[in-house]
Design a protein around this motif. Sequence first.
Motif, PDB file in Angstrom:
ATOM      1  N   GLY A 154      24.484  54.781  -3.782  1.00 11.56           N
ATOM      2  CA  GLY A 154      25.323  53.697  -3.323  1.00 11.56           C
ATOM      3  C   GLY A 154      26.336  53.285  -4.371  1.00 11.56           C
ATOM      4  N   ARG A 155      26.907  52.102  -4.174  1.00 17.24           N
ATOM      5  CA  ARG A 155      27.962  51.605  -5.054  1.00 17.24           C
ATOM      6  C   ARG A 155      27.574  50.247  -5.614  1.00 17.24           C
ATOM      7  NH1 ARG A 155      33.130  51.055  -1.938  1.00 17.24           N
ATOM      8  NH2 ARG A 155      34.153  51.134  -3.984  1.00 17.24           N
ATOM      9  N   SER A 156      27.810  50.064  -6.896  1.00 14.74           N
ATOM     10  CA  SER A 156      27.530  48.800  -7.546  1.00 14.74           C
ATOM     11  C   SER A 156      28.363  47.684  -6.912  1.00 14.74           C
ATOM     12  CB  SER A 156      27.847  48.907  -9.035  1.00 14.74           C
ATOM     13  OG  SER A 156      27.815  47.638  -9.654  1.00 14.74           O
ATOM     14  N   SER A 157      27.777  46.504  -6.880  1.00 11.53           N
ATOM     15  CA  SER A 157      28.506  45.353  -6.322  1.00 11.53           C
ATOM     16  C   SER A 157      29.461  44.755  -7.342  1.00 11.53           C
ATOM     17  CB  SER A 157      27.519  44.279  -5.859  1.00 11.53           C
ATOM     18  OG  SER A 157      26.747  43.803  -6.946  1.00 11.53           O
ATOM     19  N   VAL A 158      29.311  45.108  -8.619  1.00 12.92           N
ATOM     20  CA  VAL A 158      30.126  44.454  -9.651  1.00 12.92           C
ATOM     21  C   VAL A 158      30.956  45.425 -10.482  1.00 12.92           C
ATOM     22  CG1 VAL A 158      28.598  42.460  -9.839  1.00 12.92           C
ATOM     23  CG2 VAL A 158      28.160  44.471 -11.256  1.00 12.92           C
ATOM     24  N   SER A 175      29.712  53.901   1.381  1.00 10.18           N
ATOM     25  CA  SER A 175      29.113  52.573   1.444  1.00 10.18           C
ATOM     26  C   SER A 175      30.053  51.525   0.859  1.00 10.18           C
ATOM     27  CB  SER A 175      27.800  52.542   0.656  1.00 10.18           C
ATOM     28  OG  SER A 175      26.857  53.440   1.183  1.00 10.18           O
ATOM     29  N   PRO A 176      30.076  50.318   1.434  1.00 11.78           N
ATOM     30  CA  PRO A 176      30.794  49.221   0.768  1.00 11.78           C
ATOM     31  C   PRO A 176      30.130  48.915  -0.575  1.00 11.78           C
ATOM     32  CG  PRO A 176      30.164  48.646   3.027  1.00 11.78           C
ATOM     33  CD  PRO A 176      29.429  49.892   2.679  1.00 11.78           C
ATOM     34  N   ARG A 177      30.853  48.247  -1.442  1.00  8.96           N
ATOM     35  CA  ARG A 177      30.264  47.857  -2.717  1.00  8.96           C
ATOM     36  C   ARG A 177      29.028  46.989  -2.469  1.00  8.96           C
ATOM     37  NH1 ARG A 177      34.783  46.562  -7.353  1.00  8.96           N
ATOM     38  NH2 ARG A 177      35.802  48.608  -7.324  1.00  8.96           N
ATOM     39  N   GLY A 178      27.992  47.290  -3.244  1.00  8.65           N
ATOM     40  CA  GLY A 178      26.763  46.518  -3.119  1.00  8.65           C
ATOM     41  C   GLY A 178      25.739  47.102  -2.173  1.00  8.65           C
ATOM     42  N   PHE A 179      26.038  48.276  -1.600  1.00  9.45           N
ATOM     43  CA  PHE A 179      25.115  48.898  -0.648  1.00  9.45           C
ATOM     44  C   PHE A 179      24.935  50.380  -0.954  1.00  9.45           C
ATOM     45  CE2 PHE A 179      27.070  45.344   1.599  1.00  9.45           C
ATOM     46  CZ  PHE A 179      25.965  44.689   2.116  1.00  9.45           C
ATOM     47  N   GLY A 180      23.816  50.921  -0.511  1.00 12.06           N
ATOM     48  CA  GLY A 180      23.555  52.338  -0.634  1.00 12.06           C
ATOM     49  C   GLY A 180      22.741  52.822   0.549  1.00 12.06           C
ATOM     50  N   VAL A 181      22.569  54.132   0.637  1.00 12.59           N
ATOM     51  CA  VAL A 181      21.743  54.724   1.686  1.00 12.59           C
ATOM     52  C   VAL A 181      20.641  55.530   1.010  1.00 12.59           C
ATOM     53  CG1 VAL A 181      23.444  54.780   3.533  1.00 12.59           C
ATOM     54  CG2 VAL A 181      23.410  56.627   1.856  1.00 12.59           C
ATOM     55  N   GLY A 182      19.455  55.520   1.616  1.00  7.18           N
ATOM     56  CA  GLY A 182      18.345  56.167   0.949  1.00  7.18           C
ATOM     57  C   GLY A 182      17.284  56.717   1.880  1.00  7.18           C
ATOM     58  N   LEU A 183      16.400  57.501   1.283  1.00  9.56           N
ATOM     59  CA  LEU A 183      15.270  58.106   1.967  1.00  9.56           C
ATOM     60  C   LEU A 183      14.026  57.922   1.106  1.00  9.56           C
ATOM     61  CD1 LEU A 183      16.887  61.564   2.854  1.00  9.56           C
ATOM     62  CD2 LEU A 183      16.417  59.726   4.498  1.00  9.56           C
ATOM     63  N   ALA A 188      14.453  55.536 -12.170  1.00  8.60           N
ATOM     64  CA  ALA A 188      15.695  55.800 -12.898  1.00  8.60           C
ATOM     65  C   ALA A 188      16.885  55.337 -12.082  1.00  8.60           C
ATOM     66  CB  ALA A 188      15.836  57.281 -13.219  1.00  8.60           C
ATOM     67  N   VAL A 189      17.904  54.850 -12.766  1.00 13.72           N
ATOM     68  CA  VAL A 189      19.188  54.519 -12.145  1.00 13.72           C
ATOM     69  C   VAL A 189      20.276  55.229 -12.940  1.00 13.72           C
ATOM     70  CG1 VAL A 189      20.841  52.710 -11.552  1.00 13.72           C
ATOM     71  CG2 VAL A 189      18.383  52.272 -11.311  1.00 13.72           C
ATOM     72  N   LYS A 190      21.048  56.055 -12.258  1.00 13.23           N
ATOM     73  CA  LYS A 190      22.173  56.750 -12.879  1.00 13.23           C
ATOM     74  C   LYS A 190      23.454  56.046 -12.452  1.00 13.23           C
ATOM     75  CE  LYS A 190      23.899  61.439 -13.670  1.00 13.23           C
ATOM     76  NZ  LYS A 190      23.607  62.874 -13.430  1.00 13.23           N
ATOM     77  N   GLN A 191      24.214  55.582 -13.431  1.00 14.70           N
ATOM     78  CA  GLN A 191      25.501  54.945 -13.167  1.00 14.70           C
ATOM     79  C   GLN A 191      26.600  55.963 -13.377  1.00 14.70           C
ATOM     80  OE1 GLN A 191      26.483  50.890 -14.721  1.00 14.70           O
ATOM     81  NE2 GLN A 191      28.131  51.966 -15.773  1.00 14.70           N
ATOM     82  N   ILE A 192      27.480  56.108 -12.381  1.00 12.95           N
ATOM     83  CA  ILE A 192      28.532  57.128 -12.401  1.00 12.95           C
ATOM     84  C   ILE A 192      29.877  56.432 -12.233  1.00 12.95           C
ATOM     85  CG2 ILE A 192      29.427  59.200 -11.278  1.00 12.95           C
ATOM     86  CD1 ILE A 192      26.430  59.408 -10.117  1.00 12.95           C
TER      87      ILE A 192
END
Length: 242
Positions: free
Chosen positions: A27-31, A167-175, A221-225
């Motif tokens: 997803g995308r960071s909200s900030v 995704s809009p900022r602040g949201f993601g999709v997952g499984l 883990a969180v990977k920021q890109i």
Amino acid sequence: MDATALATANFELLKKNPYPGRGLVIGRSSVDDAWLMIYWIMGRSASSRNRKFVVAGNTLRTEPVDTRQMDNPELLIYDAMLELPNIYLVSNGDQTRTIYDGLLAGGSFASALEKREREPDAPHYTPRISGMLDLQAYPGTVTLSILKANQANPANTDRYTYHTAKSPRGFGVGLTTYRGDGNPLPSFNGDPLLLPCAGKAEAVLDSYWNALNADNRVSLAVKQISAQDGSSRILVRNRFAQ
């Protein structure tokens, strides 16, 4: 139900789920002007719990905490995150490397996974879940996959691929791999989940770590890109690392 309410409801279900198993979110960071790739592992057995995440450059790997206590390493030890130029991969098994090698050879995400099946861990037949973030062209694309045992004949594999809108900022999709605890464990079903990606990477790591069942969570883990130049960093939290 609007996006915020739906993502919140899905996150609340994750918090109440004692055993969603392994899970991934893109997803995308909200900030920040950044994408976030989230991956976690959980464990019920001593062998599954005997793991930690290790970061080497832009690669995330699982490794044993105690090498003397490891069963089925072919299913438990693998590269969970890999990347090619402007392409970022995550999965719950060694299919991460299969996808990486397939793309490197000029193939596609889907064609690489045609070579793989659901995991051979009867009676659970754990699904293989995989994700790809492709930033080669603006605004980027997200592809998710789940390989599951066929309900009528678990010797066969059902293959689902999802091409989700940005995704809009602040949201993601997952499984996730499972719907909850059980024996055998019930496989995930339905469409990818809309989930929150609120705050900076550090806040997202805290939020998801606290959401996972405290008895069964192992590593997160969180990977920021960066959406600007594709540079990345990986944050990790391990429960059992020594």
